[in-house]
Motif scaffolding. Structure first.
Motif, PDB file in Angstrom:
ATOM      1  N   LYS A   1       1.541  -2.446  -6.381  1.00 45.63           N
ATOM      2  CA  LYS A   1       0.805  -2.586  -5.133  1.00 45.63           C
ATOM      3  C   LYS A   1       0.254  -4.012  -5.005  1.00 45.63           C
ATOM      4  O   LYS A   1      -0.284  -4.560  -5.948  1.00 45.63           O
ATOM      5  CB  LYS A   1      -0.344  -1.584  -5.114  1.00 45.63           C
ATOM      6  CG  LYS A   1      -1.082  -1.557  -3.826  1.00 45.63           C
ATOM      7  CD  LYS A   1      -2.167  -0.492  -3.871  1.00 45.63           C
ATOM      8  CE  LYS A   1      -2.899  -0.488  -2.555  1.00 45.63           C
ATOM      9  NZ  LYS A   1      -3.978   0.477  -2.544  1.00 45.63           N
ATOM     10  N   GLN A   2       0.434  -4.591  -3.778  1.00 45.80           N
ATOM     11  CA  GLN A   2      -0.097  -5.927  -3.530  1.00 45.80           C
ATOM     12  C   GLN A   2      -1.482  -5.821  -2.916  1.00 45.80           C
ATOM     13  O   GLN A   2      -1.754  -4.940  -2.110  1.00 45.80           O
ATOM     14  CB  GLN A   2       0.799  -6.707  -2.578  1.00 45.80           C
ATOM     15  CG  GLN A   2       2.103  -7.130  -3.193  1.00 45.80           C
ATOM     16  CD  GLN A   2       2.904  -7.973  -2.208  1.00 45.80           C
ATOM     17  OE1 GLN A   2       2.727  -7.864  -1.006  1.00 45.80           O
ATOM     18  NE2 GLN A   2       3.782  -8.802  -2.743  1.00 45.80           N
ATOM     19  N   ASP A   3      -2.355  -6.772  -3.299  1.00 39.34           N
ATOM     20  CA  ASP A   3      -3.713  -6.771  -2.769  1.00 39.34           C
ATOM     21  C   ASP A   3      -3.776  -7.395  -1.368  1.00 39.34           C
ATOM     22  O   ASP A   3      -4.610  -7.029  -0.568  1.00 39.34           O
ATOM     23  CB  ASP A   3      -4.657  -7.537  -3.695  1.00 39.34           C
ATOM     24  CG  ASP A   3      -4.866  -6.788  -5.007  1.00 39.34           C
ATOM     25  OD1 ASP A   3      -4.748  -5.557  -5.009  1.00 39.34           O
ATOM     26  OD2 ASP A   3      -5.126  -7.451  -6.020  1.00 39.34           O
ATOM     27  N   SER A   4      -2.898  -8.366  -1.099  1.00 45.02           N
ATOM     28  CA  SER A   4      -2.928  -9.005   0.219  1.00 45.02           C
ATOM     29  C   SER A   4      -1.776  -8.482   1.072  1.00 45.02           C
ATOM     30  O   SER A   4      -0.717  -8.148   0.575  1.00 45.02           O
ATOM     31  CB  SER A   4      -2.832 -10.525   0.091  1.00 45.02           C
ATOM     32  OG  SER A   4      -1.601 -10.864  -0.494  1.00 45.02           O
ATOM     33  N   LYS A   5      -2.020  -8.443   2.351  1.00 41.87           N
ATOM     34  CA  LYS A   5      -0.999  -7.969   3.271  1.00 41.87           C
ATOM     35  C   LYS A   5      -0.169  -9.149   3.758  1.00 41.87           C
ATOM     36  O   LYS A   5      -0.682 -10.228   4.005  1.00 41.87           O
ATOM     37  CB  LYS A   5      -1.646  -7.272   4.462  1.00 41.87           C
ATOM     38  CG  LYS A   5      -2.326  -5.979   4.103  1.00 41.87           C
ATOM     39  CD  LYS A   5      -2.861  -5.324   5.341  1.00 41.87           C
ATOM     40  CE  LYS A   5      -3.509  -4.015   4.979  1.00 41.87           C
ATOM     41  NZ  LYS A   5      -4.046  -3.342   6.162  1.00 41.87           N
ATOM     42  N   VAL A   6       1.103  -8.913   3.938  1.00 40.93           N
ATOM     43  CA  VAL A   6       2.007  -9.921   4.466  1.00 40.93           C
ATOM     44  C   VAL A   6       2.129  -9.685   5.967  1.00 40.93           C
ATOM     45  O   VAL A   6       2.398  -8.571   6.410  1.00 40.93           O
ATOM     46  CB  VAL A   6       3.398  -9.825   3.795  1.00 40.93           C
ATOM     47  CG1 VAL A   6       4.365 -10.799   4.446  1.00 40.93           C
ATOM     48  CG2 VAL A   6       3.288 -10.060   2.314  1.00 40.93           C
ATOM     49  N   ASN A   7       1.910 -10.733   6.728  1.00 39.48           N
ATOM     50  CA  ASN A   7       2.024 -10.644   8.179  1.00 39.48           C
ATOM     51  C   ASN A   7       3.507 -10.664   8.535  1.00 39.48           C
ATOM     52  O   ASN A   7       4.177 -11.681   8.403  1.00 39.48           O
ATOM     53  CB  ASN A   7       1.286 -11.800   8.846  1.00 39.48           C
ATOM     54  CG  ASN A   7       1.244 -11.654  10.342  1.00 39.48           C
ATOM     55  OD1 ASN A   7       1.796 -10.712  10.910  1.00 39.48           O
ATOM     56  ND2 ASN A   7       0.588 -12.591  10.989  1.00 39.48           N
ATOM     57  N   LEU A   8       4.027  -9.535   8.983  1.00 34.73           N
ATOM     58  CA  LEU A   8       5.444  -9.425   9.303  1.00 34.73           C
ATOM     59  C   LEU A   8       5.795  -9.995  10.671  1.00 34.73           C
ATOM     60  O   LEU A   8       6.974 -10.175  10.982  1.00 34.73           O
ATOM     61  CB  LEU A   8       5.883  -7.964   9.208  1.00 34.73           C
ATOM     62  CG  LEU A   8       5.741  -7.334   7.821  1.00 34.73           C
ATOM     63  CD1 LEU A   8       6.125  -5.861   7.867  1.00 34.73           C
ATOM     64  CD2 LEU A   8       6.583  -8.080   6.810  1.00 34.73           C
ATOM     65  N   SER A   9       4.807 -10.280  11.487  1.00 32.52           N
ATOM     66  CA  SER A   9       5.078 -10.899  12.784  1.00 32.52           C
ATOM     67  C   SER A   9       4.090 -12.057  12.991  1.00 32.52           C
ATOM     68  O   SER A   9       3.135 -11.942  13.759  1.00 32.52           O
ATOM     69  CB  SER A   9       4.961  -9.876  13.907  1.00 32.52           C
ATOM     70  OG  SER A   9       3.676  -9.290  13.889  1.00 32.52           O
ATOM     71  N   PRO A  10       4.337 -13.176  12.309  1.00 40.77           N
ATOM     72  CA  PRO A  10       3.404 -14.303  12.448  1.00 40.77           C
ATOM     73  C   PRO A  10       3.490 -14.942  13.826  1.00 40.77           C
ATOM     74  O   PRO A  10       4.514 -14.855  14.509  1.00 40.77           O
ATOM     75  CB  PRO A  10       3.877 -15.281  11.371  1.00 40.77           C
ATOM     76  CG  PRO A  10       5.320 -14.966  11.185  1.00 40.77           C
ATOM     77  CD  PRO A  10       5.449 -13.488  11.428  1.00 40.77           C
TER      78      PRO A  10
END
Length: 125
Positions: A2-11
């Motif tokens: 599990k990752q702690d930070s979220k990846v913005n899939l639509s920057p």
């Protein structure tokens, strides 16, 4: 895992690459071709190394009216103007003049106006 930070899939898309490409093209044009122009027009012709007849009105007018000549003159005016206005825009920010969108619109709008005027004046020949 599990990752702690979220990846913005639509920057959010930025228009900055457009301004940086015009800045780079203007800086390159100014660094490569302006010194040659100054050498020929400001030094070689006054010293009579190149004959003054090379710049007679009819000859220069014919060059400016040709496609290559017109493109050269437009690029010699427009590209350094984009470079300069990009520098002014970011220079104001560095000097703590945070003009925001107004400064960006003024700087890039002025460069666009000068580019359009260069094109109009060349096509009027």
């Amino acid at each position: 895992m599990k990752q702690d930070s979220k990846v913005n899939l639509s920057p959010k898309r930025s228009e900055e690459p457009i301004w940086w490409s015009l800045f780079g093209a203007g800086g390159t044009w100014f660094a490569m071709l302006t010194p040659i122009t100054i050498l020929v027009v400001g030094i070689l012709i006054p010293l009579e190394i190149i004959e003054l007849e090379a710049l007679h009105f009819e000859r220069v007018s014919a060059f400016a009216a040709s496609f290559i000549g017109g493109a050269f003159i437009i690029a010699s005016i427009a590209l350094p103007m984009w470079h300069a206005m990009h520098r002014v825009h970011h220079g104001m920010h560095d000097l703590k003049f945070h003009t925001g969108t107004t400064g960006k619109v003024f700087c890039y709008g002025f460069a666009a106006l000068m580019s359009v005027l260069a094109i109009v004046f060349i096509f009027m020949l």
